[in-house]
Design an enzyme around this catalytic site. Sequence first.
Site, PDB file in Angstrom:
ATOM      1  N   LYS A 105       0.844  -1.198   0.000  1.00 37.34           N
ATOM      2  CA  LYS A 105       0.000   0.000   0.000  1.00 37.34           C
ATOM      3  C   LYS A 105       0.878   1.247   0.000  1.00 37.34           C
ATOM      4  O   LYS A 105       1.815   1.359   0.790  1.00 37.34           O
ATOM      5  CB  LYS A 105      -0.898   0.009   1.241  1.00 37.34           C
ATOM      6  CG  LYS A 105      -1.829   1.219   1.307  1.00 37.34           C
ATOM      7  CD  LYS A 105      -2.899   1.027   2.350  1.00 37.34           C
ATOM      8  CE  LYS A 105      -2.473   1.486   3.713  1.00 37.34           C
ATOM      9  NZ  LYS A 105      -2.660   2.919   3.965  1.00 37.34           N
ATOM     10  N   ASP A 153      -3.602   4.391  -1.679  1.00 32.64           N
ATOM     11  CA  ASP A 153      -4.545   4.805  -0.631  1.00 32.64           C
ATOM     12  C   ASP A 153      -4.455   6.314  -0.422  1.00 32.64           C
ATOM     13  O   ASP A 153      -3.794   6.778   0.510  1.00 32.64           O
ATOM     14  CB  ASP A 153      -4.194   4.027   0.650  1.00 32.64           C
ATOM     15  CG  ASP A 153      -5.071   4.416   1.823  1.00 32.64           C
ATOM     16  OD1 ASP A 153      -6.218   4.842   1.589  1.00 32.64           O
ATOM     17  OD2 ASP A 153      -4.602   4.303   2.970  1.00 32.64           O
ATOM     18  N   LYS A 167      -7.263   8.262  -0.212  1.00 32.14           N
ATOM     19  CA  LYS A 167      -8.447   8.680   0.578  1.00 32.14           C
ATOM     20  C   LYS A 167      -9.003  10.029   0.117  1.00 32.14           C
ATOM     21  O   LYS A 167      -9.086  10.984   0.891  1.00 32.14           O
ATOM     22  CB  LYS A 167      -8.095   8.767   2.060  1.00 32.14           C
ATOM     23  CG  LYS A 167      -7.782   7.424   2.710  1.00 32.14           C
ATOM     24  CD  LYS A 167      -7.744   7.554   4.221  1.00 32.14           C
ATOM     25  CE  LYS A 167      -7.465   6.244   4.910  1.00 32.14           C
ATOM     26  NZ  LYS A 167      -6.131   5.693   4.676  1.00 32.14           N
ATOM     27  N   ASP A 217     -13.687  15.183  -1.470  1.00 31.97           N
ATOM     28  CA  ASP A 217     -13.864  16.533  -2.018  1.00 31.97           C
ATOM     29  C   ASP A 217     -15.189  16.581  -2.787  1.00 31.97           C
ATOM     30  O   ASP A 217     -15.973  15.618  -2.762  1.00 31.97           O
ATOM     31  CB  ASP A 217     -12.664  16.879  -2.929  1.00 31.97           C
ATOM     32  CG  ASP A 217     -12.300  18.366  -2.853  1.00 31.97           C
ATOM     33  OD1 ASP A 217     -13.224  19.190  -2.953  1.00 31.97           O
ATOM     34  OD2 ASP A 217     -11.118  18.686  -2.709  1.00 31.97           O
ATOM     35  N   THR A 263     -10.609   3.344  11.187  1.00 31.40           N
ATOM     36  CA  THR A 263     -10.478   2.367  12.275  1.00 31.40           C
ATOM     37  C   THR A 263      -9.880   2.974  13.547  1.00 31.40           C
ATOM     38  O   THR A 263      -9.805   2.309  14.570  1.00 31.40           O
ATOM     39  CB  THR A 263      -9.602   1.182  11.825  1.00 31.40           C
ATOM     40  OG1 THR A 263      -8.339   1.706  11.376  1.00 31.40           O
ATOM     41  CG2 THR A 263     -10.234   0.406  10.697  1.00 31.40           C
ATOM     42  N   ARG A 306       2.405  -1.750  11.227  1.00 30.14           N
ATOM     43  CA  ARG A 306       3.366  -1.713  12.324  1.00 30.14           C
ATOM     44  C   ARG A 306       3.565  -3.026  13.080  1.00 30.14           C
ATOM     45  O   ARG A 306       4.687  -3.273  13.535  1.00 30.14           O
ATOM     46  CB  ARG A 306       3.010  -0.556  13.272  1.00 30.14           C
ATOM     47  CG  ARG A 306       3.291   0.808  12.638  1.00 30.14           C
ATOM     48  CD  ARG A 306       2.588   1.933  13.354  1.00 30.14           C
ATOM     49  NE  ARG A 306       1.141   1.822  13.229  1.00 30.14           N
ATOM     50  CZ  ARG A 306       0.260   2.621  13.825  1.00 30.14           C
ATOM     51  NH1 ARG A 306       0.714   3.598  14.601  1.00 30.14           N
ATOM     52  NH2 ARG A 306      -1.028   2.454  13.652  1.00 30.14           N
TER      53      ARG A 306
HETATM   54  O1  LIG Z   1      -7.353   3.070   4.099  1.00 33.98           O
HETATM   55  C1  LIG Z   1      -6.628   2.490   4.915  1.00 33.98           C
HETATM   56  O2  LIG Z   1      -5.791   1.678   4.544  1.00 33.98           O
HETATM   57  C2  LIG Z   1      -6.903   2.708   6.342  1.00 33.98           C
HETATM   58  C3  LIG Z   1      -8.215   2.986   6.700  1.00 33.98           C
HETATM   59  C4  LIG Z   1      -8.580   2.978   8.063  1.00 33.98           C
HETATM   60  O3  LIG Z   1      -9.748   3.146   8.414  1.00 33.98           O
HETATM   61  N1  LIG Z   1      -7.618   2.723   8.980  1.00 33.98           N
HETATM   62  C5  LIG Z   1      -6.297   2.508   8.657  1.00 33.98           C
HETATM   63  O4  LIG Z   1      -5.485   2.266   9.557  1.00 33.98           O
HETATM   64  N2  LIG Z   1      -5.924   2.558   7.342  1.00 33.98           N
HETATM   65  C6  LIG Z   1      -4.507   2.394   6.958  1.00 33.98           C
HETATM   66  O5  LIG Z   1      -4.052   1.089   7.317  1.00 33.98           O
HETATM   67  C7  LIG Z   1      -2.705   1.141   7.801  1.00 33.98           C
HETATM   68  C8  LIG Z   1      -2.694   0.545   9.177  1.00 33.98           C
HETATM   69  O6  LIG Z   1      -1.380   0.465   9.635  1.00 33.98           O
HETATM   70  P1  LIG Z   1      -1.023  -0.196  11.039  1.00 33.98           P
HETATM   71  O7  LIG Z   1      -1.911   0.442  12.082  1.00 33.98           O
HETATM   72  O8  LIG Z   1       0.425   0.151  11.204  1.00 33.98           O
HETATM   73  O9  LIG Z   1      -1.281  -1.671  10.893  1.00 33.98           O
HETATM   74  C9  LIG Z   1      -2.253   2.589   7.713  1.00 33.98           C
HETATM   75  O10 LIG Z   1      -1.517   2.754   6.522  1.00 33.98           O
HETATM   76  C10 LIG Z   1      -3.548   3.387   7.627  1.00 33.98           C
HETATM   77  O11 LIG Z   1      -3.409   4.537   6.817  1.00 33.98           O
END
Ligand SMILES: O=C(O)c1cc(=O)[nH]c(=O)n1[C@@H]1O[C@H](COP(=O)(O)O)[C@@H](O)[C@H]1O
Length: 239
Positions: free
Chosen positions: A33, A60, A62, A65, A124, A216
């Site tokens: 991603k 990604d 997001k 607009d 999330t 992470r």
């Molecule tokens: O669109 C996303 O990927 C995303 C949406 C969401 O609601 N929550 C979310 O954590 N993400 C992405 O998912 C990844 C989660 O990363 P970790 O929390 O490190 O596992 C990050 O790159 C966030 O930008």
Amino acid sequence: MNPNERVIVPLDVPDLESAIALLDQFPQVTFWKVGLELFTSTGPTILEILKSRQKQIFLDLKFHDIPNTVAGACRAASRYGVDLLTIHATCGTDALKAAAEAVQIGANQAGVKPPKLIAITLLTSISARQLAFDLKIPLELPEYALEMALLAQESGLDGAVCSPQEVAQLRETCKDDFVLVCPGVRPTWADKMDQKRSLTPKQAILAGADYLVIGRPITAAADPELAWQRISEELSAIS
Ligand SMILES: O=C(O)c1cc(=O)[nH]c(=O)n1[C@@H]1O[C@H](COP(=O)(O)O)[C@@H](O)[C@H]1O
């Protein structure tokens, strides 16, 4: 699908050098991603590098607009030939429809396969309490996430991003080929950090997720290769 291919690893790093270091460290990862930080830093160069290594790409960005602006952004992003692209469901149905149409136009212009356009339902990192008290949304959290997914589906999008805690409900209600991508996934041994609505990789897949975004717990682990291996074994054990 090989269970490992369901894991998308975010390249949440500041520059090209760090991104390439991660690609070299994890040759077994098939789906990466590229998010706001890296794309803002490197532009499309990182996409070319991923393609030269035959990787799948989740771009990604997001988008959020007005219809004309998201359509333009989706048209441009779709020319890169990526596999997944994100937009916030809260743009509303006019913008979602315009974006879905623009994705096809951009990909056609460039002669590439259109990406699957998927909608963010509710980040999330937002808890039920924050939804009610900060965002002033009067719906229960699972109901709100489902409403956003249905809005995306009715607007012609290909799927949604949701937390693993809502994915079973979305899987049950949305059409079978609606792609469900879950970030906020945490193995039992990993720290939740800023993720508020998590489940384990196995639970998320069993609940109906097509893809898991796991960053992470792998990339910031004391032993990243071991962390990947443990997740891979957890997913391979699902019968
Ligand atoms: O669109 C996303 O990927 C995303 C949406 C969401 O609601 N929550 C979310 O954590 N993400 C992405 O998912 C990844 C989660 O990363 P970790 O929390 O490190 O596992 C990050 O790159 C966030 O930008």
